[in-house]
Scaffold this motif. Structure first.
Motif, PDB file in Angstrom:
ATOM      1  N   SER A   1      11.157   2.645  -3.871  1.00  0.00           N
ATOM      2  CA  SER A   1      10.777   3.860  -4.587  1.00  0.00           C
ATOM      3  C   SER A   1      10.481   5.010  -3.636  1.00  0.00           C
ATOM      4  O   SER A   1      10.881   6.151  -3.882  1.00  0.00           O
ATOM      5  N   LEU A   2       9.819   4.709  -2.526  1.00  0.00           N
ATOM      6  CA  LEU A   2       9.404   5.761  -1.608  1.00  0.00           C
ATOM      7  C   LEU A   2      10.424   6.065  -0.523  1.00  0.00           C
ATOM      8  O   LEU A   2      10.445   7.171   0.023  1.00  0.00           O
ATOM      9  N   ALA A   3      11.298   5.099  -0.195  1.00  0.00           N
ATOM     10  CA  ALA A   3      12.281   5.314   0.878  1.00  0.00           C
ATOM     11  C   ALA A   3      13.624   5.837   0.380  1.00  0.00           C
ATOM     12  O   ALA A   3      14.336   6.519   1.120  1.00  0.00           O
TER      13      ALA A   3
ATOM     14  N   ALA B   1       8.141  -9.195  -4.739  1.00  0.00           N
ATOM     15  CA  ALA B   1       8.784  -8.267  -5.669  1.00  0.00           C
ATOM     16  C   ALA B   1       8.138  -6.875  -5.635  1.00  0.00           C
ATOM     17  O   ALA B   1       8.814  -5.872  -5.401  1.00  0.00           O
ATOM     18  N   LYS B   2       6.830  -6.822  -5.840  1.00  0.00           N
ATOM     19  CA  LYS B   2       6.159  -5.516  -5.877  1.00  0.00           C
ATOM     20  C   LYS B   2       6.332  -4.753  -4.574  1.00  0.00           C
ATOM     21  O   LYS B   2       6.555  -3.531  -4.583  1.00  0.00           O
ATOM     22  N   SER B   3       6.243  -5.445  -3.448  1.00  0.00           N
ATOM     23  CA  SER B   3       6.398  -4.780  -2.147  1.00  0.00           C
ATOM     24  C   SER B   3       7.779  -4.154  -2.008  1.00  0.00           C
ATOM     25  O   SER B   3       7.928  -3.060  -1.443  1.00  0.00           O
ATOM     26  N   HIS B   4       8.799  -4.822  -2.519  1.00  0.00           N
ATOM     27  CA  HIS B   4      10.166  -4.293  -2.451  1.00  0.00           C
ATOM     28  C   HIS B   4      10.289  -3.048  -3.337  1.00  0.00           C
ATOM     29  O   HIS B   4      10.967  -2.076  -2.971  1.00  0.00           O
ATOM     30  N   ILE B   5       9.660  -3.102  -4.515  1.00  0.00           N
ATOM     31  CA  ILE B   5       9.735  -1.971  -5.437  1.00  0.00           C
ATOM     32  C   ILE B   5       9.067  -0.744  -4.837  1.00  0.00           C
ATOM     33  O   ILE B   5       9.620   0.367  -4.862  1.00  0.00           O
ATOM     34  N   ILE B   6       7.883  -0.921  -4.274  1.00  0.00           N
ATOM     35  CA  ILE B   6       7.175   0.202  -3.660  1.00  0.00           C
ATOM     36  C   ILE B   6       8.011   0.809  -2.535  1.00  0.00           C
ATOM     37  O   ILE B   6       8.169   2.037  -2.431  1.00  0.00           O
TER      38      ILE B   6
ATOM     39  N   GLU C   1       0.845  -1.185   0.000  1.00  0.00           N
ATOM     40  CA  GLU C   1       0.000   0.000   0.000  1.00  0.00           C
ATOM     41  C   GLU C   1       0.889   1.246   0.000  1.00  0.00           C
ATOM     42  O   GLU C   1       1.439   1.626   1.040  1.00  0.00           O
ATOM     43  N   PRO C   2       1.070   1.888  -1.162  1.00  0.00           N
ATOM     44  CA  PRO C   2       1.986   3.029  -1.240  1.00  0.00           C
ATOM     45  C   PRO C   2       1.735   4.120  -0.212  1.00  0.00           C
ATOM     46  O   PRO C   2       2.679   4.703   0.321  1.00  0.00           O
ATOM     47  N   GLU C   3       0.470   4.401   0.092  1.00  0.00           N
ATOM     48  CA  GLU C   3       0.182   5.470   1.050  1.00  0.00           C
ATOM     49  C   GLU C   3       0.669   5.116   2.447  1.00  0.00           C
ATOM     50  O   GLU C   3       1.130   5.995   3.196  1.00  0.00           O
ATOM     51  N   GLN C   4       0.595   3.853   2.812  1.00  0.00           N
ATOM     52  CA  GLN C   4       1.121   3.439   4.114  1.00  0.00           C
ATOM     53  C   GLN C   4       2.639   3.553   4.149  1.00  0.00           C
ATOM     54  O   GLN C   4       3.215   3.984   5.156  1.00  0.00           O
ATOM     55  N   VAL C   5       3.287   3.176   3.072  1.00  0.00           N
ATOM     56  CA  VAL C   5       4.747   3.270   3.017  1.00  0.00           C
ATOM     57  C   VAL C   5       5.180   4.734   3.000  1.00  0.00           C
ATOM     58  O   VAL C   5       6.138   5.130   3.676  1.00  0.00           O
TER      59      VAL C   5
END
Length: 308
Positions: A145-147, A137-142, A83-87
């Motif tokens: 990207s944000l961190a 994979a997707k969780s690592h990318i998100i 969930e990008p907003e949570q990250v």
């Protein structure tokens, strides 16, 4: 008053361990804390809510408490890394609290319950397979990207992609199409990020445990950390298994190494790093199952005793 940093080489460093609920992620968080770091421990299972993995007894709050007990500062932040907003909110909190991020450990997984080994790709339920790719994979990318915008503000940042296997060991068949992709993706991510981080003095690596005795794996074998040797009769490679602490010590050693850029872009494993940095597992041994299995694959008959 001066502070002796011999035993706390990561004092003053801020770390995010994404996926710190249990297993390698928890041990990595605790060992980074033992080295003096402030560790944000994230995951989906809390004392109030259980993730799809269904293991209610392991929580991020407990991980944070273990980090603090080890000598660091543990901060639990419930986060679904899909969930990008949570990250994004997590990273904003770290920025408000400290204005910096020194180490990002991408350990998000939680897909073992979806595995169908020895099943052909076209016989695997598509939704199960795609969920593995999301988790691994997707969780690592998100998260990256944000961190990473916060991590690259200072030179010397470190990204650790935790996976299963190395670039060399994963050349073989991993017995499940989606699992193979999910566990090879972080290896490639580390290589690409390593190339990109060079320009800002950063480093990215992939790190794999060997045959890890996580809480979940011990349960599968019907064993405990005290009785694990009984599992050797079922699986000979269990003799070269390792506690999650071994991987934790590997990542802590990397994070504390001022020359870690020499590893940039590579995929590493716990046994390899134990030899390099001189640490051991909790029982004083240095298991190296990946090298042992490589020797086996090459047709040799290595002695298990030589690799423990």
């Amino acid at each position: 008053m001066t502070t002796d940093t011999t035993d706390t080489p990561l004092a003053g460093r801020v770390v995010l361990v994404a996926g710190a609920t249990r297993g390698a992620g928890r041990a990595i968080a605790v060992q980074l804390g033992a080295a003096g770091a402030t560790v944000y421990a994230t995951g989906r299972t809390t004392r109030d809510r259980v993730s799809e993995v269904g293991r209610a007894t392991e929580t991020i709050e407990e991980t944070a408490e273990l980090v603090t007990a080890a000598g660091g500062e543990g901060i639990a932040v419930p986060t679904d890394h899909l969930e990008p907003e949570q990250v994004r909110a997590l990273v904003e909190r770290i920025e408000r609290d400290h204005g910096r991020l020194d180490v990002l450990v991408n350990d998000v997984w939680g897909g073992n319950h979806l595995l169908d080994f020895n099943t052909r790709m076209w016989d695997i339920d598509l939704d199960r397979g795609l969920r593995m790719l999301e988790l691994g994979a997707k969780s690592h990318i998100i998260t990256s990207s944000l961190a990473l915008p916060l991590l690259v503000r200072q030179p010397g940042g470190l990204v650790v992609e935790v996976t299963d296997g190395t670039a060399e060991s994963n050349k073989g068949f991993r017995e499940n199409f989606y699992y193979d992709l999910a566990k090879n993706a972080p290896i490639r991510m580390a290589f690409i990020l390593g190339e990109e981080l060079k320009s800002v003095g950063g480093t990215a690596v992939a790190v794999s445990p060997g045959f890890i005795r996580s809480e979940e794996m011990l349960d599968i074998f019907g064993l405990t950390e005290e009785t694990w040797r009984e599992g050797i009769a079922k699986q000979k490679h269990w003799a070269l298994s390792e506690s999650p602490v071994y991987t934790g010590r590997a990542v802590a050693a990397l994070a504390a190494d001022p020359e870690r850029a020499r590893w940039n872009g590579q995929s590493l494993h716990s046994g390899q790093l134990a030899k390099e940095y001189g640490f051991t597992d909790t029982d004083g041994s240095r298991p190296d199952v990946w090298t042992f299995m490589a020797q086996e694959s090459a047709g040799a008959e290595p002695s298990i005793d030589e690799y423990r």
